[in-house]
Design a protein around this motif. Structure first.
Motif, PDB file in Angstrom:
ATOM      1  N   ALA A 178      -6.468   7.170  -3.008  1.00 19.59           N
ATOM      2  CA  ALA A 178      -7.590   6.253  -2.834  1.00 19.59           C
ATOM      3  C   ALA A 178      -8.153   6.363  -1.425  1.00 19.59           C
ATOM      4  N   VAL A 179      -9.328   5.788  -1.249  1.00 13.33           N
ATOM      5  CA  VAL A 179      -9.974   5.685   0.059  1.00 13.33           C
ATOM      6  C   VAL A 179     -10.178   4.212   0.369  1.00 13.33           C
ATOM      7  N   SER A 180      -9.688   3.784   1.531  1.00 13.32           N
ATOM      8  CA  SER A 180      -9.939   2.426   2.001  1.00 13.32           C
ATOM      9  C   SER A 180     -11.261   2.404   2.764  1.00 13.32           C
ATOM     10  N   VAL A 181     -12.019   1.332   2.582  1.00 13.39           N
ATOM     11  CA  VAL A 181     -13.302   1.178   3.270  1.00 13.39           C
ATOM     12  C   VAL A 181     -13.205  -0.020   4.204  1.00 13.39           C
ATOM     13  N   ILE A 182     -13.488   0.217   5.483  1.00  8.99           N
ATOM     14  CA  ILE A 182     -13.412  -0.823   6.510  1.00  8.99           C
ATOM     15  C   ILE A 182     -14.811  -1.172   6.977  1.00  8.99           C
ATOM     16  N   ASN A 183     -15.088  -2.456   7.101  1.00  9.38           N
ATOM     17  CA  ASN A 183     -16.340  -2.933   7.678  1.00  9.38           C
ATOM     18  C   ASN A 183     -16.146  -3.034   9.186  1.00  9.38           C
ATOM     19  N   THR A 184     -16.943  -2.309   9.963  1.00 10.34           N
ATOM     20  CA  THR A 184     -16.756  -2.304  11.411  1.00 10.34           C
ATOM     21  C   THR A 184     -17.213  -3.602  12.062  1.00 10.34           C
ATOM     22  N   ALA A 185     -18.002  -4.415  11.347  1.00 12.94           N
ATOM     23  CA  ALA A 185     -18.422  -5.696  11.908  1.00 12.94           C
ATOM     24  C   ALA A 185     -17.283  -6.705  11.910  1.00 12.94           C
ATOM     25  N   THR A 186     -16.387  -6.568  10.923  1.00 18.05           N
ATOM     26  CA  THR A 186     -15.290  -7.525  10.783  1.00 18.05           C
ATOM     27  C   THR A 186     -13.922  -6.896  10.978  1.00 18.05           C
ATOM     28  N   ASN A 187     -13.873  -5.536  11.018  1.00 21.48           N
ATOM     29  CA  ASN A 187     -12.595  -4.818  11.073  1.00 21.48           C
ATOM     30  C   ASN A 187     -11.660  -5.259   9.952  1.00 21.48           C
ATOM     31  N   ARG A 188     -12.223  -5.360   8.775  1.00 22.77           N
ATOM     32  CA  ARG A 188     -11.468  -5.707   7.564  1.00 22.77           C
ATOM     33  C   ARG A 188     -11.661  -4.640   6.511  1.00 22.77           C
ATOM     34  N   VAL A 189     -10.602  -4.405   5.711  1.00 24.47           N
ATOM     35  CA  VAL A 189     -10.757  -3.569   4.526  1.00 24.47           C
ATOM     36  C   VAL A 189     -11.505  -4.377   3.476  1.00 24.47           C
ATOM     37  N   ILE A 190     -12.634  -3.860   3.047  1.00 19.94           N
ATOM     38  CA  ILE A 190     -13.452  -4.596   2.077  1.00 19.94           C
ATOM     39  C   ILE A 190     -13.370  -3.984   0.679  1.00 19.94           C
ATOM     40  N   GLY A 191     -12.600  -2.910   0.528  1.00 22.52           N
ATOM     41  CA  GLY A 191     -12.416  -2.362  -0.799  1.00 22.52           C
ATOM     42  C   GLY A 191     -11.686  -1.045  -0.774  1.00 22.52           C
ATOM     43  N   THR A 192     -11.299  -0.587  -1.961  1.00 19.58           N
ATOM     44  CA  THR A 192     -10.668   0.720  -2.130  1.00 19.58           C
ATOM     45  C   THR A 192     -11.392   1.482  -3.223  1.00 19.58           C
ATOM     46  N   ILE A 193     -11.469   2.786  -3.053  1.00 20.51           N
ATOM     47  CA  ILE A 193     -12.156   3.657  -4.006  1.00 20.51           C
ATOM     48  C   ILE A 193     -11.149   4.671  -4.535  1.00 20.51           C
ATOM     49  N   PRO A 194     -10.827   4.647  -5.810  1.00 28.12           N
ATOM     50  CA  PRO A 194      -9.927   5.671  -6.366  1.00 28.12           C
ATOM     51  C   PRO A 194     -10.587   7.045  -6.288  1.00 28.12           C
ATOM     52  N   VAL A 195      -9.824   8.042  -5.834  1.00 33.41           N
ATOM     53  CA  VAL A 195     -10.333   9.412  -5.768  1.00 33.41           C
ATOM     54  C   VAL A 195      -9.333  10.332  -6.458  1.00 33.41           C
ATOM     55  N   GLY A 196      -9.219  11.581  -6.011  1.00 36.53           N
ATOM     56  CA  GLY A 196      -8.319  12.520  -6.651  1.00 36.53           C
ATOM     57  C   GLY A 196      -6.915  12.455  -6.092  1.00 36.53           C
ATOM     58  N   GLU A 197      -6.127  13.472  -6.432  1.00 34.64           N
ATOM     59  CA  GLU A 197      -4.707  13.481  -6.077  1.00 34.64           C
ATOM     60  C   GLU A 197      -4.502  13.899  -4.622  1.00 34.64           C
ATOM     61  N   THR A 198      -3.804  13.062  -3.889  1.00 36.64           N
ATOM     62  CA  THR A 198      -3.426  13.294  -2.496  1.00 36.64           C
ATOM     63  C   THR A 198      -4.642  13.586  -1.615  1.00 36.64           C
ATOM     64  N   PRO A 199      -5.505  12.614  -1.440  1.00 38.24           N
ATOM     65  CA  PRO A 199      -6.658  12.822  -0.559  1.00 38.24           C
ATOM     66  C   PRO A 199      -6.217  12.986   0.891  1.00 38.24           C
ATOM     67  N   PHE A 200      -6.914  13.853   1.604  1.00 36.01           N
ATOM     68  CA  PHE A 200      -6.571  14.063   3.011  1.00 36.01           C
ATOM     69  C   PHE A 200      -7.781  13.959   3.929  1.00 36.01           C
ATOM     70  N   GLY A 201      -8.744  14.856   3.803  1.00 35.10           N
ATOM     71  CA  GLY A 201      -9.880  14.895   4.720  1.00 35.10           C
ATOM     72  C   GLY A 201     -11.040  14.057   4.224  1.00 35.10           C
ATOM     73  N   VAL A 202     -11.810  13.518   5.184  1.00 43.98           N
ATOM     74  CA  VAL A 202     -13.010  12.743   4.864  1.00 43.98           C
ATOM     75  C   VAL A 202     -14.122  13.159   5.811  1.00 43.98           C
ATOM     76  N   ALA A 203     -15.321  13.350   5.267  1.00 46.35           N
ATOM     77  CA  ALA A 203     -16.511  13.586   6.081  1.00 46.35           C
ATOM     78  C   ALA A 203     -17.647  12.765   5.496  1.00 46.35           C
ATOM     79  N   VAL A 204     -18.459  12.172   6.367  1.00 48.67           N
ATOM     80  CA  VAL A 204     -19.548  11.308   5.934  1.00 48.67           C
ATOM     81  C   VAL A 204     -20.870  11.867   6.432  1.00 48.67           C
TER      82      VAL A 204
END
Length: 362
Positions: free
Chosen positions: A83-109
């Motif tokens: 999964a991928v956790s999503v953090i809101n930088t205004a509150t520094n809180r995790v606001i949700g999780t996104i299921p992805v594939g097996e053993t996620p490692f790298g992220v680019a936006v």
């Protein structure tokens, strides 16, 4: 996710495969066979229960405060949760999780494309997240063992380093299709796209080099010898410099993108992994997995000007110019440390999923 423990999978002094094992953590044990965890030289301590995530196609969001989707986001790959956790930088809180594939490692936006790209090492694929809705819109097969990922927004391409197959996959962002496969050989691990320079830089953890790919032709035009076990790479296009973490050398190699030659070697903490450039501060930030610290490099003097203690086995680093903070994933603490670059102190520690690695802002 069920994971097992192999007590024989200890790290040696020479890290060649970057696949490590964790000692038992209160019922959750991780090994190469089930979850790939990278270059761990510290035994795990304390306890950590296994974390469940939402089922396929389901995301759980929490509202309140400034948690509107228009705020800036930090995306964190939680390896053991798929999964991928999503953090809101205004509150520094995790606001949700996104299921992805097996053993996620790298992220680019890519903020221009409103997309996040996540490499699924165990699934040999890339998940495409629409950052406006924070849902997975496509899953793209790539080479075997993908780790690093980078976006060239101007050319509408995504580059993926496939460590096991020794290749780089090139994805067309308009069609979500692989349009080219570049044979770089060895064990490509991390990738950085320098759009203005028309180059892509790929580390090779086994050959101790960085491959230079020309964007217009997708051809390897040079290789740059660097230090022992190069992991991550970041490029300062304006200064024509690239920074590479040499994990087994406890150093950062700096090389000129004009001459493709190393101009400086900077000692940092034990087993450096991720690196990020905060261009507005004139610094580079290096996650030292073995030391539990982040080294701050002054890029004018090319020396370490400070060290910030963070969590256990810091791995990924991202710098956010909008909020002005540095975000560091702590692989063994299951947290993200948020650093104020002015005070050089951790201002908040955010619990995320299990075994967080890659991190990106956007």
């Amino acid at each position: 996710m069920h994971v097992t423990h192999d007590p024989r999978a200890a790290r040696t002094s020479r890290t060649r495969t970057l696949r490590g094992a964790l000692a038992r953590r209160g019922g959750l044990s991780l090994t190469t066979a089930a979850v790939t965890l990278f270059a761990l030289v510290l035994p795990a301590t304390g306890s950590q229960a296994a974390t469940e995530h939402a089922g396929a196609g389901v995301s759980t969001w929490h509202s309140g405060g400034n948690d509107g989707w228009r705020d800036h986001r930090v995306y964190v790959a939680d390896q053991a949760d798929d999964a991928v956790s999503v953090i809101n930088t205004a509150t520094n809180r995790v606001i949700g999780t996104i299921p992805v594939g097996e053993t996620p490692f790298g992220v680019a936006v890519s903020e221009d494309l409103q997309r996040a790209y996540v490499t699924n090492h165990g699934g040999n694929s890339v998940s495409v997240i629409n950052t406006a809705t924070n849902t997975v819109t496509a899953t793209i097969p790539v080479g075997t063992g993908p780790y690093g990922v980078a976006v060239d927004s101007a050319r509408r391409r995504v580059y993926v380093a496939n460590e096991t197959s020794g290749t780089v996959s090139v994805i067309n962002t308009a069609t979500n299709a692989v349009t080219a496969t570049i044979n770089v050989g060895g064990s490509p691990f991390a990738v950085a796209a320098a759009g203005r320079l028309g180059r892509v830089y790929v580390t090779d953890i086994n050959a101790d080099r960085v491959s230079v790919i020309k964007s217009s032709t997708n051809a390897v035009t040079a290789t740059v010898p660097v230090g022992d076990t190069p992991v991550a790479v970041a490029v300062d296009e304006s200064r024509h410099l690239a920074y590479v973490t040499d994990q087994a050398a406890n150093a950062v190699s700096v090389f000129s993108t004009r001459t493709n030659s190393v101009t400086k070697t900077i000692p940092v903490g034990a087993t450096p992994f991720g690196i990020a450039l905060a261009l507005w501060r004139g610094n580079a930030y290096v996650a030292n997995q073995g030391a539990g610290t982040v080294s701050v490099i002054n890029r004018q003097t090319e020396t370490v000007s400070g060290t910030v203690p963070v969590g256990q086995a810091p791995t990924g680093v991202a710098a956010d110019p909008l909020c002005g903070h540095i975000f560091v994933t702590n692989l063994l603490s299951n947290t993200v440390s948020v650093i104020n670059p002015v005070t050089r102190k951790v201002i908040v520690t955010i619990p995320v999923g299990t075994a967080p690695s890659g991190v990106a802002v956007g």
